[in-house]
Structure formats: structure tokens, C-alpha cells
Design an enzyme around this catalytic site. Structure first.
Site, short mmCIF file in Angstrom:
data_model
loop_
_atom_site.label_atom_id
_atom_site.label_comp_id
_atom_site.label_asym_id
_atom_site.label_seq_id
_atom_site.Cartn_x
_atom_site.Cartn_y
_atom_site.Cartn_z
N PRO A 110 -28.77 -1.15 -7.10
CA PRO A 110 -29.57 0.48 -6.49
C PRO A 110 -30.56 -0.64 -5.81
O PRO A 110 -31.42 -0.06 -4.65
CB PRO A 110 -30.48 0.72 -8.19
CG PRO A 110 -28.95 0.42 -9.16
CD PRO A 110 -28.34 -0.84 -8.89
N LEU A 111 -31.12 -1.43 -6.26
CA LEU A 111 -32.15 -2.27 -5.77
C LEU A 111 -31.91 -3.14 -4.04
O LEU A 111 -32.35 -2.63 -2.96
CB LEU A 111 -33.23 -3.98 -5.89
CG LEU A 111 -33.89 -4.56 -5.79
CD1 LEU A 111 -35.66 -3.10 -5.91
CD2 LEU A 111 -34.41 -5.68 -6.69
N TYR A 159 0.97 -0.97 -0.40
CA TYR A 159 0.57 0.28 0.20
C TYR A 159 1.04 1.51 0.02
O TYR A 159 0.81 1.73 0.55
CB TYR A 159 -0.36 -0.05 1.40
CG TYR A 159 -1.37 -0.90 1.11
CD1 TYR A 159 -2.34 -1.79 0.51
CD2 TYR A 159 -2.59 -1.67 2.37
CE1 TYR A 159 -3.16 -2.78 -0.10
CE2 TYR A 159 -3.60 -2.59 2.92
CZ TYR A 159 -3.56 -3.39 1.36
OH TYR A 159 -4.45 -3.83 1.26
N PHE A 164 -14.73 -5.21 1.22
CA PHE A 164 -15.05 -4.33 0.40
C PHE A 164 -16.50 -4.39 1.58
O PHE A 164 -17.46 -5.03 0.42
CB PHE A 164 -15.26 -4.96 -1.00
CG PHE A 164 -14.09 -4.32 -2.24
CD1 PHE A 164 -13.30 -3.75 -1.41
CD2 PHE A 164 -13.61 -5.44 -2.65
CE1 PHE A 164 -11.80 -3.06 -2.55
CE2 PHE A 164 -12.42 -4.89 -3.20
CZ PHE A 164 -11.83 -3.71 -2.95
N PRO A 165 -17.26 -4.04 2.28
CA PRO A 165 -18.47 -4.19 3.27
C PRO A 165 -19.06 -3.57 2.45
O PRO A 165 -20.28 -3.94 2.46
CB PRO A 165 -17.85 -3.81 4.50
CG PRO A 165 -16.84 -3.03 4.34
CD PRO A 165 -16.16 -3.85 2.79
N GLY A 178 -19.33 -2.72 -1.16
CA GLY A 178 -18.96 -2.54 -1.81
C GLY A 178 -19.83 -3.74 -3.27
O GLY A 178 -19.84 -4.49 -2.83
N GLY A 179 -20.09 -3.04 -4.48
CA GLY A 179 -21.10 -3.22 -5.19
C GLY A 179 -22.67 -3.94 -5.26
O GLY A 179 -23.02 -4.97 -5.91
N PHE A 180 -23.35 -3.13 -5.00
CA PHE A 180 -24.43 -3.24 -4.88
C PHE A 180 -25.01 -2.83 -5.24
O PHE A 180 -24.84 -1.60 -6.18
CB PHE A 180 -24.89 -2.52 -3.27
CG PHE A 180 -24.52 -2.84 -1.70
CD1 PHE A 180 -25.54 -3.54 -0.48
CD2 PHE A 180 -23.44 -3.88 -1.41
CE1 PHE A 180 -25.57 -4.14 0.71
CE2 PHE A 180 -23.52 -4.16 0.13
CZ PHE A 180 -24.13 -3.98 0.89
#
Length: 291
Positions: free
Chosen positions: A220-221, A63, A213-214, A216-218
Site C-alpha cells: 500500500p505504501l 498459454y 509483472f511491471p 505486481g506486488g506493490f
């Protein structure tokens, strides 16, 4: 500190850590590359982590590279006895910020020594081997050679415990035939549930699972469903997502990252948030929700 301890603790080998930890990745520049935008703010966040009672910090010398470990050392060294620092090896950064595979025995040994030097320690508490057959997602491949190299460094006393990151269930099983695996760090959240079975099997054997990524990737619904649950709980969506993970399984450890003290305190609030059964039932449908 009361909020953090409500989340409980977990044993990483002989190391007791708070289940709500802190991920240092966001302290570096964009895409975890380059220096922080505000070095003083980054130092303040790290010191607030300790003041809040968190005893689990996740980092890596790639990092920055080197940035987060140097910040951790500047802010916190000499380290509190209770603090566990978990790092990762298996990648190196290109001059353009690219993520490149670095899993030869020589590269892994160099990475371990980089982490030791920049953190200012004689031995690393936990080293996760980042499996890089696919940079973005777990992919099958033989990990015997690199993991054996790390196990040899463990025998030399440079590493206390070993974990895996971005690993498949088969790789976890293979890894456990080579050395003790104390944790698995993979992508997982309310909407991305590929590791449900792995989490449960690890829990049976007392091995930690550390999702990244708690939120991440949702879709809209899915985001609408999470927002509705957050409104009912008088909490933020991130707090609800983190609280769901804490209630999902007792072996789940959290490492949400932030470069803001205010946001850190919001994340810590999730450890004291108990989701009622009807909210849990509603949230459990998110993983299968369609747009």
C-alpha cells in the site's frame, strides 16, 4: 506509431524490435488457461498492436495451451517482415491448468514444433527457456542439458535466437557458455528490484532484459508513492511504472499485456512519457519502502 518509436528500438541478435512490445498471455482465459472470453476482441487487440507500430510480441504455446499462438496466427499471418515473435518453452499445462516442468530434450523439441505449427512459421525468432526449478521464482540448478537441446534445435534452423526466463545470474552465465543468449525475462518492477545488478551487467554486453509483472506486488505504501508520481505526471500508475522501466536502462524491453484496445493505447502512451529527475528519485525509493 510515434509514441511507440519514442521508446526506441533494441537489437535481439539481428532482429530490431521496439522496446515497447506486447505480451499475449492475457489473451487466453483466466490464469492463461482456456479460450479467451471474447475471441473477436482478442483478434482486434493483436491487429491494433501491429497498427500501432509495435514489432515485438511475446507469447508461448503453453498459454491456453495453444490459444495465444492460434490467435496470433489468425490475426496476423502472414506476418509483417518487421515483426519479431518471442516464445517460451520449458513447461506444459495439466488438464487442471497446472504448470508442470517439461525440460527433457524430447519435451523441448515437441514444444518447439508445437510453437512452429500453431504460429505457422518455419523457424522461431526467439525461444526463451523457462527455468522451472521453482515455478514462481528463479532458483539455482544446472541448465546445461535442456539448453544444449535447444542449441541443437537452433543448429537445425528451427530457432534463430535463444533467451532465458525465470533465471538466476549464475544460470545466465552458464547459458552464455553454451550458446548466445539474446535476452533474459524475469520478474522485475519498481518495487521488486532483485535483478538490478543483472540488468546492468547485461546492458554492458548488449543483452536485453525483459521484465514481467511491471505493476505486481506493490505494498500500500509503495502504491501510494506511485499514485502520487502518476498524479504529478498526469498519467496512470501503469504508464509511470512502464516509463520508469524504459528510463531505468536502455536494454530493458517491455511486454505489458492486455485484452483491451483502450488499455493497449494507454500502455503505448508510456513510451512517450519522460519522467523528470525528481520523480525518478522519488520512485527509486519505492523498492526499499516498508509497509
Amino acid at each position: 506509431m510515434a509514441e511507440v518509436t519514442r521508446g526506441g528500438t533494441f537489437q535481439l541478435g539481428d532482429l530490431a524490435v521496439t522496446r515497447l512490445g506486447y505480451g499475449a498471455m492475457q489473451l487466453a482465459g483466466p490464469r492463461a488457461f482456456g479460450p479467451p472470453k471474447d475471441r473477436a476482441a482478442a483478434i482486434a487487440v493483436l491487429r491494433s498492436v501491429i497498427e500501432s507500430g509495435i514489432t515485438h510480441i511475446d507469447t508461448s504455446d503453453y498459454y491456453g495451451p495453444h490459444v495465444t499462438n492460434q490467435l496470433i496466427r489468425e490475426a496476423l499471418h502472414p506476418y509483417p517482415d518487421a515483426l519479431t515473435i518471442v516464445t517460451k518453452v520449458g513447461a506444459r499445462r495439466g488438464s487442471d491448468g497446472s504448470w508442470n516442468v517439461a525440460i527433457s530434450a524430447a519435451e523441448l523439441e515437441s514444444a518447439v514444433h508445437d510453437n512452429l505449427r500453431h504460429l505457422g512459421v518455419d523457424a522461431l525468432d526467439v525461444v526463451n527457456f523457462r527455468v522451472m526449478f521453482d515455478v514462481l521464482a528463479p532458483a539455482e540448478g544446472d541448465i546445461e542439458e535442456p539448453l544444449t537441446a535447444l542449441a541443437q534445435l537452433q543448429e537445425k534452423g528451427l530457432i534463430r535466437h535463444i533467451g532465458l526466463s525465470n533465471a538466476t545470474a549464475r544460470q545466465v552465465a552458464q547459458g552464455r557458455t553454451i550458446t548466445d543468449i539474446v535476452c533474459v525475462q524475469n520478474r522485475y518492477n519498481l518495487a521488486f528490484r532483485n535483478d538490478d545488478a543483472l540488468i546492468d551487467s547485461l546492458a554492458e554486453d548488449g543483452i536485453a532484459y525483459v521484465p514481467f509483472f511491471p505493476l505486481g506486488g506493490f505494498s500500500p505504501l509503495q502504491a501510494d508513492a506511485l499514485n502520487h508520481a502518476a498524479d504529478r505526471c498526469n498519467a496512470t500508475p501503469m504508464q509511470v511504472a512502464l516509463a520508469w522501466l524504459l528510463q531505468r536502462s536502455p536494454n530493458i524491453l517491455l511486454i505489458p499485456g492486455t485484452s483491451s484496445v483502450e488499455h493497449l493505447q494507454q500502455n503505448i502512451g508510456s513510451a512517450g512519457l519522460h519522467l523528470p529527475e525528481d520523480i525518478l528519485a522519488s520512485l527509486d525509493t519505492i523498492g526499499s519502502a516498508k509497509t
